[in-house]
Design an enzyme around this catalytic site. Structure first.
Site, short mmCIF file in Angstrom:
data_model
loop_
_atom_site.label_atom_id
_atom_site.label_comp_id
_atom_site.label_asym_id
_atom_site.label_seq_id
_atom_site.Cartn_x
_atom_site.Cartn_y
_atom_site.Cartn_z
N GLY A 1 13.82 -17.67 -3.84
CA GLY A 1 13.47 -16.32 -4.28
C GLY A 1 12.53 -16.21 -5.46
O GLY A 1 11.79 -15.24 -5.56
N GLU B 1 14.37 -17.49 -12.52
CA GLU B 1 15.19 -17.03 -11.39
C GLU B 1 14.80 -15.61 -11.01
O GLU B 1 14.38 -14.82 -11.85
CB GLU B 1 16.68 -17.13 -11.79
CG GLU B 1 17.67 -16.56 -10.80
CD GLU B 1 17.70 -17.27 -9.46
OE1 GLU B 1 16.63 -17.49 -8.87
OE2 GLU B 1 18.81 -17.56 -8.97
N ASP B 2 14.94 -15.30 -9.72
CA ASP B 2 14.57 -13.97 -9.26
C ASP B 2 15.57 -12.91 -9.70
O ASP B 2 15.20 -11.86 -10.22
CB ASP B 2 14.39 -13.94 -7.72
CG ASP B 2 15.58 -14.51 -6.96
OD1 ASP B 2 16.56 -14.96 -7.60
OD2 ASP B 2 15.53 -14.52 -5.72
N ASP C 1 23.03 -11.86 -9.92
CA ASP C 1 23.95 -10.95 -9.24
C ASP C 1 25.35 -11.25 -9.75
O ASP C 1 25.76 -10.74 -10.79
CB ASP C 1 23.78 -11.20 -7.73
CG ASP C 1 24.50 -10.21 -6.86
OD1 ASP C 1 24.26 -9.00 -7.02
OD2 ASP C 1 25.29 -10.62 -6.01
N PHE D 1 21.17 -3.71 -3.05
CA PHE D 1 20.38 -4.81 -2.49
C PHE D 1 18.88 -4.50 -2.57
O PHE D 1 18.44 -3.42 -2.20
CB PHE D 1 20.80 -5.05 -1.04
CG PHE D 1 20.24 -6.31 -0.47
CD1 PHE D 1 20.73 -7.55 -0.86
CD2 PHE D 1 19.21 -6.26 0.46
CE1 PHE D 1 20.20 -8.72 -0.34
CE2 PHE D 1 18.68 -7.43 0.99
CZ PHE D 1 19.17 -8.66 0.60
N VAL D 2 18.12 -5.46 -3.08
CA VAL D 2 16.67 -5.27 -3.21
C VAL D 2 15.90 -6.39 -2.50
O VAL D 2 16.42 -7.50 -2.34
CB VAL D 2 16.22 -5.20 -4.69
CG1 VAL D 2 16.73 -3.93 -5.35
CG2 VAL D 2 16.69 -6.44 -5.48
N ASP E 1 14.24 -11.84 -0.32
CA ASP E 1 14.22 -11.63 1.13
C ASP E 1 15.42 -10.87 1.64
O ASP E 1 16.46 -10.77 0.97
CB ASP E 1 14.19 -12.99 1.86
CG ASP E 1 15.55 -13.68 1.83
OD1 ASP E 1 16.12 -13.80 0.72
OD2 ASP E 1 16.05 -14.08 2.90
N ARG F 1 9.70 -11.36 1.64
CA ARG F 1 9.35 -12.11 0.43
C ARG F 1 7.91 -11.84 -0.01
O ARG F 1 7.59 -11.93 -1.18
CB ARG F 1 9.51 -13.63 0.65
CG ARG F 1 10.95 -14.08 0.83
CD ARG F 1 11.02 -15.61 0.69
NE ARG F 1 12.26 -16.15 1.21
CZ ARG F 1 13.42 -16.18 0.57
NH1 ARG F 1 13.51 -15.69 -0.65
NH2 ARG F 1 14.49 -16.70 1.13
P1 5GP Z 1 24.31 -14.93 -7.91
O1 5GP Z 1 25.36 -14.10 -7.22
O2 5GP Z 1 24.68 -16.40 -7.91
O3 5GP Z 1 24.00 -14.43 -9.31
O4 5GP Z 1 22.98 -14.73 -7.09
C1 5GP Z 1 22.62 -15.66 -6.14
C2 5GP Z 1 21.44 -15.29 -5.30
O5 5GP Z 1 21.78 -14.20 -4.48
C3 5GP Z 1 20.18 -14.84 -6.02
O6 5GP Z 1 19.43 -15.90 -6.54
C4 5GP Z 1 19.46 -14.20 -4.84
O7 5GP Z 1 18.84 -15.19 -4.08
C5 5GP Z 1 20.61 -13.58 -4.06
N1 5GP Z 1 20.69 -12.14 -4.34
C6 5GP Z 1 21.52 -11.48 -5.18
N2 5GP Z 1 21.28 -10.17 -5.17
C7 5GP Z 1 20.25 -9.98 -4.30
C8 5GP Z 1 19.52 -8.81 -3.87
O8 5GP Z 1 19.76 -7.65 -4.26
N3 5GP Z 1 18.53 -9.03 -2.97
C9 5GP Z 1 18.20 -10.27 -2.49
N4 5GP Z 1 17.20 -10.35 -1.62
N5 5GP Z 1 18.87 -11.38 -2.88
C10 5GP Z 1 19.88 -11.23 -3.79
MG MG Z 2 17.54 -16.85 -6.11
#
Ligand code: 5GP
Ligand code: MG
Length: 180
Positions: A49, A103-104, A107, A156-157, A163, A169
């Site tokens: 991402g 990092e993108d 979450d 969700f974005v 993606d 993407r």
């Molecule tokens: P974490 O829950 O470990 O902080 O996030 C893990 C991964 O979940 C992020 O790096 C990303 O790839 C994916 N993710 C979390 N929220 C979103 C969202 O709103 N949209 C998208 N496309 N991916 C997300």
């Molecule tokens: Mg990511």
């Protein structure tokens, strides 16, 4: 003004424009320049991402640096435990180097909590975290973000590297799931 888009079965509406993203990326790039000029930091782009954000960010700094790539995958076993496995790990020397993780989105925080833990075992000179998007309402594990693009609601974005099931993407701006 662009309007809504569809990917697979879902509909998304414009959320953060290309110009707004560019403005924040330029500002973070300048902050990083002030902090890291002459230190030759290593940017670690978390795949997949963050590839678009990282590409813009490293160029916005304008400093001498290296760029490396790591890929982590998260598996949610039960509701309370998320396990992260490393698909493409750190195959470069981080000892005594200044590290900036890119990092993108944060979450639940699981991915970064895990990866920062791994890095803290290594003898780096410093570790900082640059994140484009942060959803504070979704956070489950503590993560310290040093450079942040935008705080966003728990929706969700997609776009700008993010993606939905492989698609979106390459969209230049960020879209949010449409609520019906
Ligand atoms: P974490 O829950 O470990 O902080 O996030 C893990 C991964 O979940 C992020 O790096 C990303 O790839 C994916 N993710 C979390 N929220 C979103 C969202 O709103 N949209 C998208 N496309 N991916 C997300
Ligand atoms: Mg990511």
């Amino acid at each position: 003004m662009s309007s809504h888009i569809t990917a697979h079965d879902l509909s998304f509406v414009p959320f953060i424009s290309e110009a707004e993203i560019a403005e924040r990326v330029a500002a973070i790039g300048q902050q990083l320049r002030q902090q890291y000029e002459g230190k030759r930091p290593v940017f670690i782009c978390l795949l997949n991402g963050a590839f678009v954000f990282a590409a813009d960010l490293v160029r916005a700094t304008g400093i001498e640096c290296e760029v490396a790539f790591v890929r982590l995958a998260s598996y949610e076993g039960t509701a309370s435990t998320g396990r992260i496995s490393t698909v493409l790990g750190i195959d470069f020397e981080v000892k005594n180097r200044h590290i900036i993780i890119v990092e993108d989105i944060v979450d639940s925080g699981r991915t970064l909590h895990h990866f920062m833990g791994q890095l803290s075992q290594m003898e780096t000179a410093s570790v900082a975290l640059a994140v484009l998007l942060f959803k504070p309402e979704a956070l489950l594990m503590p993560v310290q973000i040093d450079y942040l693009g935008f705080e966003i609601p728990n929706k969700f974005v997609v776009g700008y590297g993010l993606d939905y099931d492989g698609l979106c993407r390459n969209l230049p701006s960020i879209y949010q799931l449409a609520t019906i």
